[in-house]
Motif scaffolding. Structure first.
Motif, PDB file in Angstrom:
ATOM      1  N   VAL A  90       7.493  33.710   3.679  1.00  0.00           N
ATOM      2  CA  VAL A  90       7.034  32.418   3.154  1.00  0.00           C
ATOM      3  C   VAL A  90       8.086  31.764   2.259  1.00  0.00           C
ATOM      4  O   VAL A  90       7.801  30.790   1.565  1.00  0.00           O
ATOM      5  CB  VAL A  90       5.689  32.551   2.399  1.00  0.00           C
ATOM      6  N   TYR A 120      -4.118  24.293  -7.150  1.00  0.00           N
ATOM      7  CA  TYR A 120      -3.215  23.213  -6.740  1.00  0.00           C
ATOM      8  C   TYR A 120      -3.115  22.207  -7.877  1.00  0.00           C
ATOM      9  O   TYR A 120      -4.131  21.795  -8.451  1.00  0.00           O
ATOM     10  CB  TYR A 120      -3.741  22.533  -5.475  1.00  0.00           C
ATOM     11  N   LEU A 171       1.168  29.603   4.324  1.00  0.00           N
ATOM     12  CA  LEU A 171       1.991  28.917   5.318  1.00  0.00           C
ATOM     13  C   LEU A 171       1.552  27.468   5.537  1.00  0.00           C
ATOM     14  O   LEU A 171       2.313  26.660   6.073  1.00  0.00           O
ATOM     15  CB  LEU A 171       1.967  29.678   6.648  1.00  0.00           C
ATOM     16  N   HIS A 172       0.351  27.120   5.111  1.00  0.00           N
ATOM     17  CA  HIS A 172      -0.111  25.737   5.242  1.00  0.00           C
ATOM     18  C   HIS A 172       0.441  24.833   4.139  1.00  0.00           C
ATOM     19  O   HIS A 172       0.342  23.608   4.247  1.00  0.00           O
ATOM     20  CB  HIS A 172      -1.650  25.688   5.207  1.00  0.00           C
ATOM     21  N   HIS A 173       1.022  25.426   3.088  1.00  0.00           N
ATOM     22  CA  HIS A 173       1.475  24.630   1.939  1.00  0.00           C
ATOM     23  C   HIS A 173       2.952  24.294   2.087  1.00  0.00           C
ATOM     24  O   HIS A 173       3.789  25.173   2.264  1.00  0.00           O
ATOM     25  CB  HIS A 173       1.240  25.412   0.640  1.00  0.00           C
ATOM     26  N   GLU A 174       3.284  23.014   1.958  1.00  0.00           N
ATOM     27  CA  GLU A 174       4.654  22.577   2.169  1.00  0.00           C
ATOM     28  C   GLU A 174       5.412  22.307   0.869  1.00  0.00           C
ATOM     29  O   GLU A 174       6.623  22.096   0.901  1.00  0.00           O
ATOM     30  CB  GLU A 174       4.665  21.312   3.037  1.00  0.00           C
ATOM     31  N   GLY A 175       4.747  22.298  -0.271  1.00  0.00           N
ATOM     32  CA  GLY A 175       5.405  21.970  -1.525  1.00  0.00           C
ATOM     33  C   GLY A 175       5.845  23.206  -2.293  1.00  0.00           C
ATOM     34  O   GLY A 175       5.861  24.324  -1.777  1.00  0.00           O
ATOM     35  N   GLU A 215       1.499  12.782  -2.787  1.00  0.00           N
ATOM     36  CA  GLU A 215       1.382  13.487  -1.529  1.00  0.00           C
ATOM     37  C   GLU A 215       1.591  14.994  -1.640  1.00  0.00           C
ATOM     38  O   GLU A 215       1.262  15.724  -0.710  1.00  0.00           O
ATOM     39  CB  GLU A 215       2.396  12.919  -0.521  1.00  0.00           C
ATOM     40  N   GLN A 216       2.161  15.465  -2.750  1.00  0.00           N
ATOM     41  CA  GLN A 216       2.489  16.881  -2.866  1.00  0.00           C
ATOM     42  C   GLN A 216       1.823  17.498  -4.080  1.00  0.00           C
ATOM     43  O   GLN A 216       1.429  16.819  -5.023  1.00  0.00           O
ATOM     44  CB  GLN A 216       4.010  17.076  -2.973  1.00  0.00           C
ATOM     45  N   ARG A 276       9.198  29.313  -5.031  1.00  0.00           N
ATOM     46  CA  ARG A 276       9.856  28.585  -3.953  1.00  0.00           C
ATOM     47  C   ARG A 276       9.971  27.114  -4.333  1.00  0.00           C
ATOM     48  O   ARG A 276       9.057  26.549  -4.946  1.00  0.00           O
ATOM     49  CB  ARG A 276       9.027  28.709  -2.665  1.00  0.00           C
ATOM     50  N   ASP A 277      11.104  26.490  -4.007  1.00  0.00           N
ATOM     51  CA  ASP A 277      11.331  25.052  -4.218  1.00  0.00           C
ATOM     52  C   ASP A 277      11.225  24.661  -5.685  1.00  0.00           C
ATOM     53  O   ASP A 277      10.751  23.567  -6.016  1.00  0.00           O
ATOM     54  CB  ASP A 277      10.355  24.214  -3.374  1.00  0.00           C
ATOM     55  N   LEU A 292       5.903  26.410  -4.826  1.00  0.00           N
ATOM     56  CA  LEU A 292       4.966  27.532  -4.771  1.00  0.00           C
ATOM     57  C   LEU A 292       5.358  28.589  -5.797  1.00  0.00           C
ATOM     58  O   LEU A 292       6.533  28.907  -5.953  1.00  0.00           O
ATOM     59  CB  LEU A 292       5.009  28.121  -3.364  1.00  0.00           C
TER      60      LEU A 292
END
Length: 245
Positions: free
Chosen positions: A191, A124, A161-165, A130-131, A218-219, A167
């Motif tokens: 995902v 990470y 699936l617990h990670h929102e930022g 926050e991210q 992703r993102d 990837l």
């Protein structure tokens, strides 16, 4: 059972955040346990000059147990799947950005031919208060039944699936038949991952005409992606992608 370890011979001194609009490179390579050889180290130096990278993801890395790996200005962590008194073997993630966490994982199943586990590294890297950017370094299990391969993907999916930022999931996925490839594609859809399609894709390691090495994301915005011909070094070629946050 062999327990995964984080080997961090350098302190995590890099405290800068990855800022919006920043571009960064990711170099991914199955190194065939050659990381301690002069030939590999020279090849890696040349690659990093031509393909500037802030993240380095190695599979089948080999490190001496009693020495730090000489990689100036980088912090790194190793998730070993094999170790002896002299050496550790596994996936290695190196970064010039801060690590807020490095989480090694071992596959639940062992490979039938070698009776060893495979390892993964989840790291990470902060992008705001926050991210964080999550980077997953994968060397997928081989020489097992397809349902065991699927089970390992499901366990990894539960972590992601617990990670929102943002990837990145990259490495050697050992998808050498149609069933495995379909399971991998379904995992990516579940995902929200997209594949970085490689320029010069003919240089990607294949088995039975199936490519084995991938970078998914992703993102993030993808600026370029390519496979690099270094066939005199390892049995796999490195793959590279450049992203913008």
């Amino acid at each position: 059972m062999l327990k995964p370890k984080i080997i961090v011979p350098q302190r995590f001194l890099h405290q800068q955040l990855i800022t919006p609009g920043a571009e960064f490179g990711v170099l991914c390579w199955n190194t065939q346990k050659l990381t301690q050889t002069l030939k590999f180290q020279l090849a890696l130096s040349r690659l990093l000059e031509e393909f500037p990278s802030l993240f380095l993801l190695l599979q089948e890395a080999k490190l001496a147990s009693n020495k730090d790996w000489h990689l100036p200005h980088w912090s790194y962590a190793l998730a070993p799947n094999m170790q002896t008194n002299r050496s550790h073997y596994g996936v290695l993630t190196a970064s010039q950005y801060a690590f807020t966490e490095a989480q090694p994982l071992l596959s639940h199943h062992r490979e039938g031919m070698f009776t060893t586990h495979k390892s993964y590294m989840l790291s990470y890297h902060p992008i705001s208060d926050e991210q964080s950017l999550l980077i997953v370094n994968v060397h997928a299990i081989n020489f097992v039944r397809t349902n065991h391969f699927l089970r390992e993907l499901e366990l990894l999916k539960a972590e992601l699936l617990h990670h929102e930022g943002p990837l990145i999931v990259a490495g050697d996925f050992n998808v050498w038949n149609r069933q495995r490839r379909l399971h991998l594609l379904r995992f990516c859809r579940s995902v929200g991952l997209r594949q970085a399609n490689m320029f010069d894709a003919q240089h990607i390691k294949t088995y039975r005409q199936n490519p084995l090495d991938f970078i998914f994301y992703r993102d993030l915005g993808l600026k370029e992606a390519t496979a690099i011909d270094t066939t005199t070094v390892s049995d796999h070629n490195p793959i590279y992608a450049r992203f913008v946050l």
